[in-house]
Write a protein that holds these residues in place. Structure first.
Motif, PDB file in Angstrom:
ATOM      1  N   ALA A 175       7.005  -4.230 -19.387  1.00 38.58           N
ATOM      2  CA  ALA A 175       8.278  -4.574 -18.748  1.00 38.58           C
ATOM      3  C   ALA A 175       8.734  -3.463 -17.805  1.00 38.58           C
ATOM      4  CB  ALA A 175       9.343  -4.834 -19.817  1.00 38.58           C
ATOM      5  N   VAL A 176       8.625  -2.208 -18.250  1.00 40.58           N
ATOM      6  CA  VAL A 176       8.983  -1.076 -17.383  1.00 40.58           C
ATOM      7  C   VAL A 176       8.078  -1.043 -16.159  1.00 40.58           C
ATOM      8  CG1 VAL A 176       9.003   1.449 -17.222  1.00 40.58           C
ATOM      9  CG2 VAL A 176       9.985   0.311 -19.226  1.00 40.58           C
ATOM     10  N   ALA A 177       6.766  -1.246 -16.378  1.00 39.02           N
ATOM     11  CA  ALA A 177       5.813  -1.239 -15.267  1.00 39.02           C
ATOM     12  C   ALA A 177       6.126  -2.349 -14.273  1.00 39.02           C
ATOM     13  CB  ALA A 177       4.393  -1.385 -15.803  1.00 39.02           C
ATOM     14  N   LEU A 178       6.540  -3.516 -14.769  1.00 41.14           N
ATOM     15  CA  LEU A 178       6.859  -4.639 -13.889  1.00 41.14           C
ATOM     16  C   LEU A 178       8.057  -4.310 -13.000  1.00 41.14           C
ATOM     17  CD1 LEU A 178       5.917  -7.552 -13.335  1.00 41.14           C
ATOM     18  CD2 LEU A 178       7.588  -8.319 -15.029  1.00 41.14           C
ATOM     19  N   VAL A 179       9.078  -3.705 -13.578  1.00 44.98           N
ATOM     20  CA  VAL A 179      10.261  -3.322 -12.793  1.00 44.98           C
ATOM     21  C   VAL A 179       9.901  -2.248 -11.767  1.00 44.98           C
ATOM     22  CG1 VAL A 179      12.543  -2.269 -12.911  1.00 44.98           C
ATOM     23  CG2 VAL A 179      11.877  -3.981 -14.600  1.00 44.98           C
ATOM     24  N   LEU A 180       9.162  -1.230 -12.207  1.00 45.77           N
ATOM     25  CA  LEU A 180       8.769  -0.160 -11.280  1.00 45.77           C
ATOM     26  C   LEU A 180       7.922  -0.709 -10.138  1.00 45.77           C
ATOM     27  CD1 LEU A 180       7.869   2.742 -13.760  1.00 45.77           C
ATOM     28  CD2 LEU A 180       9.890   2.550 -12.314  1.00 45.77           C
ATOM     29  N   GLY A 181       6.979  -1.589 -10.470  1.00 43.10           N
ATOM     30  CA  GLY A 181       6.132  -2.163  -9.438  1.00 43.10           C
ATOM     31  C   GLY A 181       6.917  -3.002  -8.451  1.00 43.10           C
ATOM     32  N   LEU A 182       7.873  -3.776  -8.956  1.00 42.52           N
ATOM     33  CA  LEU A 182       8.692  -4.625  -8.100  1.00 42.52           C
ATOM     34  C   LEU A 182       9.507  -3.801  -7.109  1.00 42.52           C
ATOM     35  CD1 LEU A 182       9.498  -7.634  -7.707  1.00 42.52           C
ATOM     36  CD2 LEU A 182      11.427  -7.191  -9.247  1.00 42.52           C
ATOM     37  N   VAL A 183      10.004  -2.654  -7.553  1.00 46.49           N
ATOM     38  CA  VAL A 183      10.874  -1.827  -6.716  1.00 46.49           C
ATOM     39  C   VAL A 183      10.081  -0.904  -5.799  1.00 46.49           C
ATOM     40  CG1 VAL A 183      12.632  -0.009  -6.783  1.00 46.49           C
ATOM     41  CG2 VAL A 183      12.762  -1.925  -8.393  1.00 46.49           C
ATOM     42  N   LEU A 184       8.986  -0.339  -6.292  1.00 46.45           N
ATOM     43  CA  LEU A 184       8.353   0.782  -5.598  1.00 46.45           C
ATOM     44  C   LEU A 184       7.111   0.413  -4.793  1.00 46.45           C
ATOM     45  CD1 LEU A 184       8.582   3.469  -8.429  1.00 46.45           C
ATOM     46  CD2 LEU A 184       9.978   3.344  -6.358  1.00 46.45           C
ATOM     47  N   ILE A 185       6.332  -0.547  -5.247  1.00 46.77           N
ATOM     48  CA  ILE A 185       5.038  -0.801  -4.610  1.00 46.77           C
ATOM     49  C   ILE A 185       5.222  -1.623  -3.342  1.00 46.77           C
ATOM     50  CG2 ILE A 185       2.806  -1.950  -4.889  1.00 46.77           C
ATOM     51  CD1 ILE A 185       2.930  -1.291  -7.838  1.00 46.77           C
ATOM     52  N   PRO A 186       4.679  -1.172  -2.217  1.00 42.25           N
ATOM     53  CA  PRO A 186       4.771  -1.945  -0.974  1.00 42.25           C
ATOM     54  C   PRO A 186       3.785  -3.105  -0.980  1.00 42.25           C
ATOM     55  CG  PRO A 186       3.482   0.026  -0.598  1.00 42.25           C
ATOM     56  CD  PRO A 186       3.971   0.112  -2.014  1.00 42.25           C
ATOM     57  N   GLU A 187       4.144  -4.174  -0.289  1.00 40.86           N
ATOM     58  CA  GLU A 187       3.229  -5.308  -0.170  1.00 40.86           C
ATOM     59  C   GLU A 187       2.190  -4.999   0.893  1.00 40.86           C
ATOM     60  OE1 GLU A 187       1.409  -7.486  -1.303  1.00 40.86           O
ATOM     61  OE2 GLU A 187       2.898  -9.059  -1.730  1.00 40.86           O
ATOM     62  N   SER A 188       0.980  -5.473   0.671  1.00 44.81           N
ATOM     63  CA  SER A 188      -0.088  -5.333   1.663  1.00 44.81           C
ATOM     64  C   SER A 188      -1.057  -6.476   1.482  1.00 44.81           C
ATOM     65  CB  SER A 188      -0.807  -3.991   1.499  1.00 44.81           C
ATOM     66  OG  SER A 188      -1.448  -3.915   0.235  1.00 44.81           O
ATOM     67  N   ARG A 189      -1.736  -6.819   2.557  1.00 47.07           N
ATOM     68  CA  ARG A 189      -2.760  -7.860   2.507  1.00 47.07           C
ATOM     69  C   ARG A 189      -3.720  -7.628   3.659  1.00 47.07           C
ATOM     70  NH1 ARG A 189       1.704 -11.024   4.173  1.00 47.07           N
ATOM     71  NH2 ARG A 189       1.869 -11.890   2.084  1.00 47.07           N
ATOM     72  N   SER A 190      -4.861  -8.267   3.582  1.00 43.58           N
ATOM     73  CA  SER A 190      -5.820  -8.193   4.662  1.00 43.58           C
ATOM     74  C   SER A 190      -5.408  -9.149   5.781  1.00 43.58           C
ATOM     75  CB  SER A 190      -7.223  -8.563   4.160  1.00 43.58           C
ATOM     76  OG  SER A 190      -8.119  -8.675   5.240  1.00 43.58           O
ATOM     77  N   ALA A 191      -5.421  -8.638   7.005  1.00 40.44           N
ATOM     78  CA  ALA A 191      -5.031  -9.476   8.146  1.00 40.44           C
ATOM     79  C   ALA A 191      -6.110 -10.479   8.514  1.00 40.44           C
ATOM     80  CB  ALA A 191      -4.729  -8.584   9.347  1.00 40.44           C
ATOM     81  N   THR A 192      -7.337 -10.272   8.021  1.00 34.57           N
ATOM     82  CA  THR A 192      -8.445 -11.145   8.414  1.00 34.57           C
ATOM     83  C   THR A 192      -9.160 -11.737   7.205  1.00 34.57           C
ATOM     84  OG1 THR A 192      -9.954  -9.236   8.505  1.00 34.57           O
ATOM     85  CG2 THR A 192      -8.828  -9.859  10.545  1.00 34.57           C
ATOM     86  N   ALA A 193      -8.481 -11.810   6.063  1.00 36.62           N
ATOM     87  CA  ALA A 193      -9.144 -12.338   4.861  1.00 36.62           C
ATOM     88  C   ALA A 193      -9.557 -13.790   5.072  1.00 36.62           C
ATOM     89  CB  ALA A 193      -8.202 -12.238   3.664  1.00 36.62           C
TER      90      ALA A 193
END
Length: 509
Positions: A175-193
């Motif tokens: 639960a703590v990891a989920l909250v931290l990830g939601l707040v801190l981790i930036p979204e990223s994806r491949s532009a050519t996937a």
């Protein structure tokens, strides 16, 4: 430090918490199996699948999860995996049957399959090359910290609470990891996937399922059983077809040209061989502590701390050595340290005390701390931001399958060494069969018959099998060191990619 740089390290902290939640679960369950057998009325087959359901799902869904992360968003996929892991943990605390727990473990395995590669790919995306070795060292420490902490925490919980408490501990951490990830981790994806390669997905998943399933079944039926080698042969054929298909299809599931990159292959191969060998160590060491030295599960977990202490001591040094000497030297040095530790461990006898074990486990941990971050740095340097998710999934899949084979193959060597040396002369046939089945059976028969000779013979036979296992691990680690020198480029594995892509850039969602 800039605010961007500060945020990177907060992201790392969130990922460490996430990985710790997963790694704790891997070893906490093992010490609870005798309790589950009684409380859930679970037979041997049910206990096997309580463990295997998690491993099988995790090993086979890593690559699809990485591909989904690259295409639809790494943060979304990572957090979805964490939510599934949390839901499975909650379910595991509530079930009252083996089937229910197997279902919960399967759900946790699906979550773990998304967490493991996407956590690494986020590191790859967020951290620039000069900071990546330190970040990967922290990742390695979090991954292995759960190995001794699982039995320690699990043993304490089983002594004081009900069996479901070993899964309950996952809930607040996740639960703590989920909250931290939601707040801190930036979204990223491949532009050519590209679109998913469903045929490749079916072939690779089916092949890996068959290989891992066959490896798990070997423990019960042996390598000579058609149900083992037949399934594994079918899995190998499916993977060969997958390789042929991948070379011909326009948008393959994975880019096999990755393995033509010396940095990627030179990082993956030593890391996989190390995982193979160290799974053998982690298979035999707790049994040695309990069966020969007479410790309880909690004491066995505590006695593994020198291994983790050694790893943590050199994991930061690994980044400095990679920067100054390159990954070739760092990985080779780590591999030779582990090999030296296993040679020392192979001198163990039934009369050896814990001091010898503590010494060689410490040296093995020192070697792991050098080798694992350097291997990860070398392999990940070959990946562009476009390949981060599926590339790290390929790396983790190869390592996880290697670990499964390591536990099975080296475990078989241990069993064969034990059976060939335990003295059951004069015992009734049923007692002799039970004593030959494993050191646990030998000790149980010796206690029931009050037979000190059998007690000593069982312990001596086990240490003989353990010594054979560690000698085999020695050869594997020497091979890992040599292959690192052969495969990795001389100038190091952290140079920019030839196509100019930078692995620390990411496409904002």
């Amino acid at each position: 430090m800039t605010s961007l740089g500060s945020r990177r390290w907060w992201v790392l902290g969130a990922l460490v918490v996430i990985l710790l939640a997963v790694s704790l679960d891997l070893t906490a369950l093992n010490i609870a199996l005798p309790t589950l057998s009684v409380q859930l009325h679970a037979g041997t087959s049910a206990l096997q699948w309580i463990v295997a359901s998690y491993t099988l799902v995790s090993a086979t869904l890593l690559i699809p999860a990485g591909l989904i992360g690259d295409r639809y968003g790494r943060k979304k996929t990572l957090l979805a995996g964490l939510a599934l892991f949390l839901a499975g943990s909650v379910l595991a605390t509530l079930v009252s049957s083996p089937a229910g727990l197997i279902t919960a473990r399967t759900l946790m395995g699906v979550g773990s399959a998304a967490i493991t590669p996407l956590a690494m790919s986020v590191l790859l995306v967020v951290f620039p090359p000069d900071e990546r070795p330190k970040a990967l060292a922290a990742w390695a420490g979090a991954s292995f910290l759960g190995l001794p902490l699982g039995p320690i925490i699990g043993g304490y919980l089983l002594d004081h609470f009900w069996w479901g408490s070993i899964f309950f501990i996952n809930i607040p951490v996740s639960a703590v990891a989920l909250v931290l990830g939601l707040v801190l981790i930036p979204e990223s994806r491949s532009a050519t996937a590209p679109r998913p390669d469903f045929a490749g997905l079916l072939l690779s998943t089916g092949g890996l399922v068959a290989l891992v399933y066959g490896t798990i079944q070997e423990e019960d039926y042996g390598w000579s059983s058609p149900g083992v080698w037949g399934v594994m042969t079918a899995g190998a054929v499916a993977l060969v077809v997958f390789v042929v298909w991948t070379r011909r299809v326009r948008h393959p599931l994975i880019d096999l040209s990755l393995f033509a990159d010396r940095s990627f292959t030179g990082g993956v191969v030593p890391a996989t061989l190390m995982t193979f060998a160290m799974f053998g160590v982690l298979f035999v060491a707790p049994q040695y502590f309990q069966s020969v030295l007479g410790t309880d599960p909690l004491g066995s977990g505590v006695r593994l701390l020198p291994l983790i202490g050694g790893l943590l001591a050199t994991s930061r040094l690994s980044a400095l050595l990679v920067k100054r000497l390159g990954p070739r030297v760092t990985i080779a040095a780590g591999g030779l340290l582990i090999a030296a530790a296993m040679v020392a461990g192979a001198t163990t006898t039934a009369g050896s005390g814990y001091g010898l074990a503590a010494a060689w486990l410490t040296v093995a941990g020192l070697g792991m701390g050098l080798m694992l971050p350097a291997s990860m740095t070398a392999a990940m340097s070959a990946l562009s931001a476009e390949q981060a998710g599926v590339g790290s999934a390929v790396l983790m899949t190869v390592r996880l399958v290697g670990g499964a084979f390591g536990a099975a193959v080296l475990g078989s060597l241990l069993s064969g060494g034990y059976r060939g040396h335990v003295d059951v002369a004069g015992l009734p046939p049923a007692a002799a069969d039970a004593a030959r089945a494993g050191v646990g059976g030998g000790l149980a028969v010796a206690g029931r018959l009050h037979d000190p000779h059998l007690l000593h013979s069982a312990r001596a036979a086990f240490t003989h099998g353990m010594d054979l296992t560690l000698l085999a691990g020695t050869g594997i680690m020497v091979a890992a060191a040599v292959l690192a020198v052969i495969l990795l480029p001389r100038r190091g594995a952290t140079a920019p990619l030839s196509n100019g892509q930078s692995t620390h850039e990411y496409v904002s969602a």
